[in-house]
Scaffold this motif. Structure first.
Motif, PDB file in Angstrom:
ATOM      1  N   UNK A   1       0.841  -1.205   0.000  1.00  0.00           N
ATOM      2  CA  UNK A   1       0.000   0.000   0.000  1.00  0.00           C
ATOM      3  C   UNK A   1       0.870   1.247   0.000  1.00  0.00           C
ATOM      4  N   UNK A   2       1.952   1.221   0.759  1.00  0.00           N
ATOM      5  CA  UNK A   2       2.853   2.371   0.810  1.00  0.00           C
ATOM      6  C   UNK A   2       3.583   2.542  -0.520  1.00  0.00           C
ATOM      7  N   UNK A   3       3.916   1.431  -1.161  1.00  0.00           N
ATOM      8  CA  UNK A   3       4.574   1.510  -2.468  1.00  0.00           C
ATOM      9  C   UNK A   3       3.596   2.083  -3.501  1.00  0.00           C
ATOM     10  N   UNK A   4       2.324   1.702  -3.417  1.00  0.00           N
ATOM     11  CA  UNK A   4       1.317   2.286  -4.310  1.00  0.00           C
ATOM     12  C   UNK A   4       1.181   3.779  -4.036  1.00  0.00           C
ATOM     13  N   UNK A   5       1.230   4.172  -2.773  1.00  0.00           N
ATOM     14  CA  UNK A   5       1.183   5.594  -2.424  1.00  0.00           C
ATOM     15  C   UNK A   5       2.377   6.344  -2.979  1.00  0.00           C
ATOM     16  N   UNK A   6       3.538   5.716  -2.926  1.00  0.00           N
ATOM     17  CA  UNK A   6       4.748   6.322  -3.481  1.00  0.00           C
ATOM     18  C   UNK A   6       4.611   6.476  -4.995  1.00  0.00           C
ATOM     19  N   UNK A   7       3.960   5.525  -5.631  1.00  0.00           N
ATOM     20  CA  UNK A   7       3.697   5.632  -7.071  1.00  0.00           C
ATOM     21  C   UNK A   7       2.848   6.861  -7.366  1.00  0.00           C
ATOM     22  N   UNK A   8       1.824   7.078  -6.544  1.00  0.00           N
ATOM     23  CA  UNK A   8       0.960   8.238  -6.744  1.00  0.00           C
ATOM     24  C   UNK A   8       1.747   9.544  -6.573  1.00  0.00           C
TER      25      UNK A   8
ATOM     26  N   UNK B   1       6.976   6.201 -11.175  1.00  0.00           N
ATOM     27  CA  UNK B   1       5.603   5.888 -10.776  1.00  0.00           C
ATOM     28  C   UNK B   1       5.187   4.518 -11.295  1.00  0.00           C
ATOM     29  N   UNK B   2       5.526   4.223 -12.554  1.00  0.00           N
ATOM     30  CA  UNK B   2       5.191   2.911 -13.133  1.00  0.00           C
ATOM     31  C   UNK B   2       5.891   1.791 -12.365  1.00  0.00           C
ATOM     32  N   UNK B   3       7.177   1.979 -12.076  1.00  0.00           N
ATOM     33  CA  UNK B   3       7.936   0.947 -11.344  1.00  0.00           C
ATOM     34  C   UNK B   3       7.280   0.642 -10.003  1.00  0.00           C
ATOM     35  N   UNK B   4       6.939   1.687  -9.265  1.00  0.00           N
ATOM     36  CA  UNK B   4       6.349   1.496  -7.940  1.00  0.00           C
ATOM     37  C   UNK B   4       4.970   0.853  -8.034  1.00  0.00           C
ATOM     38  N   UNK B   5       4.171   1.237  -9.015  1.00  0.00           N
ATOM     39  CA  UNK B   5       2.831   0.664  -9.150  1.00  0.00           C
ATOM     40  C   UNK B   5       2.911  -0.829  -9.466  1.00  0.00           C
ATOM     41  N   UNK B   6       3.800  -1.188 -10.376  1.00  0.00           N
ATOM     42  CA  UNK B   6       3.953  -2.620 -10.704  1.00  0.00           C
ATOM     43  C   UNK B   6       4.479  -3.395  -9.497  1.00  0.00           C
ATOM     44  N   UNK B   7       5.422  -2.798  -8.775  1.00  0.00           N
ATOM     45  CA  UNK B   7       5.963  -3.436  -7.576  1.00  0.00           C
ATOM     46  C   UNK B   7       4.857  -3.608  -6.528  1.00  0.00           C
ATOM     47  N   UNK B   8       4.024  -2.591  -6.357  1.00  0.00           N
ATOM     48  CA  UNK B   8       2.931  -2.668  -5.381  1.00  0.00           C
ATOM     49  C   UNK B   8       1.981  -3.809  -5.724  1.00  0.00           C
ATOM     50  N   UNK B   9       1.640  -3.939  -7.007  1.00  0.00           N
ATOM     51  CA  UNK B   9       0.742  -5.013  -7.417  1.00  0.00           C
ATOM     52  C   UNK B   9       1.381  -6.381  -7.184  1.00  0.00           C
ATOM     53  N   UNK B  10       2.645  -6.519  -7.559  1.00  0.00           N
ATOM     54  CA  UNK B  10       3.343  -7.788  -7.346  1.00  0.00           C
ATOM     55  C   UNK B  10       3.409  -8.147  -5.864  1.00  0.00           C
ATOM     56  N   UNK B  11       3.754  -7.177  -5.025  1.00  0.00           N
ATOM     57  CA  UNK B  11       3.839  -7.417  -3.577  1.00  0.00           C
ATOM     58  C   UNK B  11       2.486  -7.806  -2.997  1.00  0.00           C
TER      59      UNK B  11
ATOM     60  N   UNK C   1      -5.891  -1.381  -4.416  1.00  0.00           N
ATOM     61  CA  UNK C   1      -5.268  -0.059  -4.462  1.00  0.00           C
ATOM     62  C   UNK C   1      -4.222   0.015  -5.573  1.00  0.00           C
ATOM     63  N   UNK C   2      -3.437  -1.034  -5.727  1.00  0.00           N
ATOM     64  CA  UNK C   2      -2.409  -1.048  -6.775  1.00  0.00           C
ATOM     65  C   UNK C   2      -3.051  -1.039  -8.165  1.00  0.00           C
TER      66      UNK C   2
END
Length: 169
Positions: free
Chosen positions: A36-43, A54-64, A76-77
């Motif tokens: 969730x925090x990684x998705x927030x960092x993407x935003x 932003x793309x890197x963090x969003x993909x990482x958030x979804x994978x995590x 959220x991701x």
């Protein structure tokens, strides 16, 4: 708090808090909500114009989220990926809609009303972008209703503005 700062335009402070939370989670092994925090960092990165990050963090958030079986954080991701596709230059409206719809379905299933409202808001804005006035009005009206019922004034104002802008088109 980092995400709230970002929404207020305090991007550097928001980013610093989110990065601190992520680092602390990694350091302590307390990975609950890490995605969730990684998705927030993407935003935050998207709002700051740092698209690739932003793309890197969003993909990482979804994978995590999927790896840790955190379905709420997965929603959220997915929402964040929808927002990234919607705000890309040029927007990838098909992918944006697909991610928003996936996030919406999961959020509805899990009873995540604020995220459900955000998905309707995102879809409404996307539909306006693509000249689909009727579905845009429906989605934005749903978001407005939900924000009002949850007393989410900040988002209520944004959705109302998006609905008014769409009516002007």
């Amino acid at each position: 708090l980092g995400s709230a700062y970002a929404l207020q335009g305090r991007l550097a402070e928001g980013r610093a808090l989110l990065e601190e939370a992520i680092s602390e989670a990694i350091r302590t092994g307390a990975l609950l909500n890490h995605s969730r925090w990684v998705a927030g960092l993407s935003e935050v990165c998207r709002l700051a114009g740092r698209g690739e990050e932003a793309w890197q963090h969003a993909r990482q958030a979804l994978d995590l989220a999927r790896q840790l079986k955190e379905r709420g954080n997965e929603a959220h991701a997915l929402y964040q990926l929808g927002a990234l596709h919607a705000h890309a230059d040029p927007p990838d409206t098909e992918q944006a809609e697909a991610h928003y719809q996936q996030a919406l379905a999961l959020a509805e299933e899990l009873g995540m009303r604020p995220l459900v409202a955000h998905c309707h808001h995102g879809l409404g804005r996307l539909y306006h972008q693509t000249g689909r006035a009727a579905p845009a009005r429906t989605a934005l009206s749903t978001a407005i209703e939900m924000y009002r019922a949850m007393d989410m004034a900040f988002y209520l104002q944004r959705a109302g503005t998006a609905l008014a802008e769409g009516a002007e088109r």
